[in-house]
Design a protein around this motif. Structure first.
Motif, PDB file in Angstrom:
ATOM      1  N   LEU A  28       1.183   4.095  -2.936  1.00  0.00           N
ATOM      2  CA  LEU A  28       0.968   5.518  -2.667  1.00  0.00           C
ATOM      3  C   LEU A  28       2.191   6.351  -3.026  1.00  0.00           C
ATOM      4  O   LEU A  28       2.061   7.479  -3.499  1.00  0.00           O
ATOM      5  N   THR A  68       0.835  -1.208   0.000  1.00  0.00           N
ATOM      6  CA  THR A  68       0.000   0.000   0.000  1.00  0.00           C
ATOM      7  C   THR A  68       0.865   1.251   0.000  1.00  0.00           C
ATOM      8  O   THR A  68       0.629   2.181  -0.781  1.00  0.00           O
ATOM      9  N   ASP A  88       2.026   6.802  -6.732  1.00  0.00           N
ATOM     10  CA  ASP A  88       0.957   7.679  -7.210  1.00  0.00           C
ATOM     11  C   ASP A  88       0.379   8.461  -6.032  1.00  0.00           C
ATOM     12  O   ASP A  88      -0.685   8.125  -5.507  1.00  0.00           O
ATOM     13  N   SER A  91      -1.258  11.033  -5.862  1.00  0.00           N
ATOM     14  CA  SER A  91      -2.579  11.626  -6.085  1.00  0.00           C
ATOM     15  C   SER A  91      -3.691  10.771  -5.466  1.00  0.00           C
ATOM     16  O   SER A  91      -4.816  11.245  -5.303  1.00  0.00           O
ATOM     17  N   ARG A  92      -3.398   9.527  -5.128  1.00  0.00           N
ATOM     18  CA  ARG A  92      -4.391   8.640  -4.518  1.00  0.00           C
ATOM     19  C   ARG A  92      -4.614   8.939  -3.040  1.00  0.00           C
ATOM     20  O   ARG A  92      -5.566   8.446  -2.445  1.00  0.00           O
ATOM     21  N   VAL A  93      -3.751   9.748  -2.450  1.00  0.00           N
ATOM     22  CA  VAL A  93      -3.846  10.059  -1.030  1.00  0.00           C
ATOM     23  C   VAL A  93      -4.978  11.053  -0.805  1.00  0.00           C
ATOM     24  O   VAL A  93      -5.129  12.032  -1.531  1.00  0.00           O
ATOM     25  N   ILE A  94      -5.786  10.781   0.198  1.00  0.00           N
ATOM     26  CA  ILE A  94      -6.871  11.683   0.580  1.00  0.00           C
ATOM     27  C   ILE A  94      -6.470  12.326   1.906  1.00  0.00           C
ATOM     28  O   ILE A  94      -6.133  11.611   2.856  1.00  0.00           O
TER      29      ILE A  94
END
Length: 95
Positions: A64, A60, A67, A69-72
């Motif tokens: 992350l 995981t 990429d 941009s997948r982090v919230i």
């Protein structure tokens, strides 16, 4: 060749009583069996944590890192969770 080693351990009174109670109840034949079973459980837990770290956490984090941009952001994640919980509450009430 001997396959065991005698140890002297000190336990808090509550833990010592728990060991004695396990033997008295007949669940275990000896105090050593209680301690061995506890250590086997600890080893199994440690192995499960290691497996989780290797198979889930590391991949995981690697994904992350690849990429971001997948982090919230945490505040957005909490907002989404709260919205989901609010929607479920309204649904239960029939609103």
């Amino acid at each position: 060749m001997r396959t065991t080693q005698a140890l002297t351990i000190t336990l808090p009174l509550e833990m010592a009583q728990m060991v004695k109670d396990k033997v008295t109840s007949g669940q275990y034949a000896t105090e050593s069996e209680v301690i061995r079973d506890g250590l086997r459980s600890l080893a199994a837990r440690d192995a499960a944590i290691e497996k989780w770290l290797v198979e889930e956490v590391v991949p995981t984090l690697t994904a992350l890192d690849a990429d971001p941009s997948r982090v919230i952001p945490a505040d957005e994640a909490w907002r989404r969770i709260q919205a989901h919980m609010d929607a479920r509450t309204l649904k239960k009430r029939g609103e």
